[in-house]
Scaffold this motif. Sequence first.
Motif, short mmCIF file in Angstrom:
data_model
loop_
_atom_site.label_atom_id
_atom_site.label_comp_id
_atom_site.label_asym_id
_atom_site.label_seq_id
_atom_site.Cartn_x
_atom_site.Cartn_y
_atom_site.Cartn_z
N GLY A 149 0.91 -1.20 -0.15
CA GLY A 149 0.03 0.01 -0.01
C GLY A 149 0.76 1.43 0.08
O GLY A 149 0.44 2.23 -0.19
N TYR A 150 2.23 1.12 -0.05
CA TYR A 150 2.89 2.40 0.08
C TYR A 150 3.70 2.54 -1.36
O TYR A 150 3.59 1.49 -2.06
CB TYR A 150 4.11 2.21 0.96
CG TYR A 150 3.60 2.48 2.70
CD1 TYR A 150 3.76 3.63 2.98
CD2 TYR A 150 3.37 1.33 3.17
CE1 TYR A 150 3.39 3.86 4.38
CE2 TYR A 150 2.95 1.63 4.36
CZ TYR A 150 2.78 2.98 5.01
OH TYR A 150 2.38 3.07 6.40
N HIS A 151 4.06 3.59 -1.84
CA HIS A 151 4.87 3.76 -3.01
C HIS A 151 6.36 3.95 -2.68
O HIS A 151 6.82 4.34 -1.66
CB HIS A 151 4.27 5.26 -3.65
CG HIS A 151 2.99 5.17 -4.01
ND1 HIS A 151 2.04 5.12 -3.18
CD2 HIS A 151 2.59 5.02 -5.26
CE1 HIS A 151 0.72 5.32 -3.67
NE2 HIS A 151 1.10 5.18 -5.03
N PHE A 160 -1.50 10.70 -2.74
CA PHE A 160 -0.96 9.72 -3.62
C PHE A 160 -1.75 8.76 -4.53
O PHE A 160 -1.41 8.77 -5.46
CB PHE A 160 -0.33 8.60 -2.42
CG PHE A 160 1.16 8.89 -1.96
CD1 PHE A 160 2.16 8.59 -2.63
CD2 PHE A 160 1.21 9.57 -0.78
CE1 PHE A 160 3.63 8.74 -2.17
CE2 PHE A 160 2.73 9.84 -0.44
CZ PHE A 160 3.70 9.57 -0.93
N THR A 190 -2.45 12.80 3.08
CA THR A 190 -1.46 12.35 2.27
C THR A 190 -1.93 11.19 1.49
O THR A 190 -1.65 11.17 0.39
CB THR A 190 -0.01 11.88 3.34
OG1 THR A 190 0.11 13.14 3.91
CG2 THR A 190 0.87 11.27 2.47
N PRO A 191 -2.54 9.98 2.09
CA PRO A 191 -2.93 8.88 1.16
C PRO A 191 -3.97 9.56 0.10
O PRO A 191 -3.66 8.82 -1.16
CB PRO A 191 -3.65 8.21 2.15
CG PRO A 191 -3.63 8.55 3.44
CD PRO A 191 -2.74 10.01 3.34
N ARG A 242 10.14 3.53 1.60
CA ARG A 242 8.71 4.57 1.70
C ARG A 242 9.28 5.90 2.35
O ARG A 242 8.48 6.75 2.47
CB ARG A 242 7.65 3.83 2.38
CG ARG A 242 8.11 3.40 3.66
CD ARG A 242 6.82 2.73 4.42
NE ARG A 242 7.28 1.92 5.64
CZ ARG A 242 7.37 2.71 6.95
NH1 ARG A 242 6.83 3.77 6.91
NH2 ARG A 242 7.75 1.93 7.94
N GLY A 247 6.21 6.08 11.27
CA GLY A 247 5.59 6.57 9.94
C GLY A 247 6.85 6.73 8.98
O GLY A 247 8.22 6.74 9.42
N SER A 248 6.77 6.93 7.87
CA SER A 248 7.88 7.26 6.78
C SER A 248 8.58 8.25 6.97
O SER A 248 9.71 8.21 6.63
CB SER A 248 7.06 7.12 5.55
OG SER A 248 6.13 6.26 5.18
N LEU A 289 9.95 5.24 -2.90
CA LEU A 289 10.30 6.53 -3.34
C LEU A 289 11.66 6.95 -3.23
O LEU A 289 12.31 6.07 -2.43
CB LEU A 289 9.28 7.50 -2.70
CG LEU A 289 9.16 7.66 -1.38
CD1 LEU A 289 10.16 8.51 -0.60
CD2 LEU A 289 7.59 8.46 -1.16
O1 C5P Z 1 4.03 6.42 6.82
P1 C5P Z 1 2.82 7.24 6.63
O2 C5P Z 1 1.70 6.71 7.68
O3 C5P Z 1 3.33 8.43 6.94
O4 C5P Z 1 1.99 7.27 5.56
C1 C5P Z 1 0.78 7.79 5.28
C2 C5P Z 1 0.20 7.35 4.01
O5 C5P Z 1 0.75 8.00 2.69
C3 C5P Z 1 0.17 5.92 3.73
O6 C5P Z 1 -0.78 5.09 4.35
C4 C5P Z 1 0.15 5.70 2.30
O7 C5P Z 1 -1.11 5.82 1.78
C5 C5P Z 1 0.86 7.09 1.90
N1 C5P Z 1 2.22 6.86 1.27
C6 C5P Z 1 2.44 6.29 0.26
N2 C5P Z 1 3.79 5.85 0.07
C7 C5P Z 1 4.91 6.32 0.82
C8 C5P Z 1 4.48 7.02 2.00
C9 C5P Z 1 3.29 7.20 2.31
O8 C5P Z 1 1.64 5.64 -0.39
N3 C5P Z 1 6.02 6.11 0.34
#
Ligand code: C5P
Length: 320
Positions: A38-40, A200, A196-197, A170, A153-154, A42
Motif C-alpha cells: 500500500g506504500y509507494h 498519493f 497524504t493517502p 517508503r 511513519g515514513s 520513493l
Molecule cells: O508512513 P505514513 O503513515 O506517514 O504514510 C501515510 C500514507 O501515505 C500511507 O498510508 C500511504 O497511503 C501514503 N504513502 C505512500 N507511499 C509512501 C509514504 C506514504 O503511499 N512512500
Amino acid sequence: MTALEDWDDGPFRPEAVTVRVPAKINLSLSVGPLRADGYHELVTVFHAVSLYDEVIARAARGLSLTVEPLRRDSDVGGVPDDERNLAWRAALLLAEHAGVEPDVRLTVRKDIPVAGGMAGGSADAAAALVACDHLWGTGLRRDELHDLAGRLGSDVPFALHGGTAIGTGRGEHISPVLAAAGMEWVIAVMDGGLSTPKVFEACDLLRSRDGVTPDAPQVHPDLMSTLRSGDTERIGAALYNDLQPAAVELMPEIGELLDLGATAGAAGTLVSGSGPTTVFLVDGPVSAAEVEEQLRASGLCRAVRRARGPVPGAQVSNVR
Ligand code: C5P
C-alpha cells in the motif's frame, strides 16, 4: 563521609524535558509504483527548515497528551489529543521497547502547519521519542530510536536526523547529503490540509489516466551536484515533486500560488511533500520580501512565513 558521597542520591530524574523539532520539505520527490503493502517506493531529498514544533514530556502517572499553539497565530485545528496522535503512539512504542511504564504527560506545541505536507505529525512523534527517552532515562542508541521512528511513519526517521538527506524505501531509510548551508525559503500555508493517502491516490489516478507507467524512482544527478554548489538559481531550477500535479488537481489554488511566486522572482517553486503548503526558494531578503508580499496580497493563503534550511533534527532544548 565526603561531600561527593553526600551528593549521590541516585540518577538525576528530570521533571520535564522539552524537545524542539523542525518541519521538512522535499527538495525532490520521485514516486515509483504502488507496492503490495500500500506504500509507494520513493526516492526523496528531505530538507529540514526552521519552522518548529515543541514537545514537552513531564513526569506523571499514566499517559496523557494536550495540543496547543506555539505562537498566537499557529493553527492546531483537528490535531487529536489521544492515541490517534503519533506522539502518543511514539511514547507507547518506546515504553514497550524499553520495558518501562508509559508514564508521561505530553504537551505538543504546534507551529508546523497541520496536514500541510511538512511532516508536522511525524516531527512530533520524533520529538516525543527523544523527550521520553530523556525523561525516562532509557538511553536508547541512535539506531534504536531510528528503528522505532521508522515503525511509526515514513517521515519520522528524517525528523530525528534533520539537515538534508536522501530518503529511500517508503522514505524511512535515510542517508545524509552534502548540501550548502543557508538556503532561504518563503512558505505559503493554506487554510485546510490535504490527506497524504488521497494525494498519493490522485497521483496514481492521473498516471493511469495519462497512460504513464512510473519508472523506478530516482534523484536527478543534477540536483545532487547543484546542492553542493550552493547556487540558488541552479538549485531552484532542479527542485521537483512528482506529487505536485496531484496536489494541484485536488486544490487548484496551489497552482495559482506557484505561478505567483515564480512571477515575483522566486528562484524555485515547489509543493512541499503531499501539499498543500507551497515553498519558494529565494535569493536574499529583497527577493524574499517581494515573494512574501505577492503571496500575502493573493488572499489565497492563511499565512506566509520565512524559514531557512538546513537545520538539525529533533533536539533537547530544555531540561528541568
Ligand atoms: O508512513 P505514513 O503513515 O506517514 O504514510 C501515510 C500514507 O501515505 C500511507 O498510508 C500511504 O497511503 C501514503 N504513502 C505512500 N507511499 C509512501 C509514504 C506514504 O503511499 N512512500
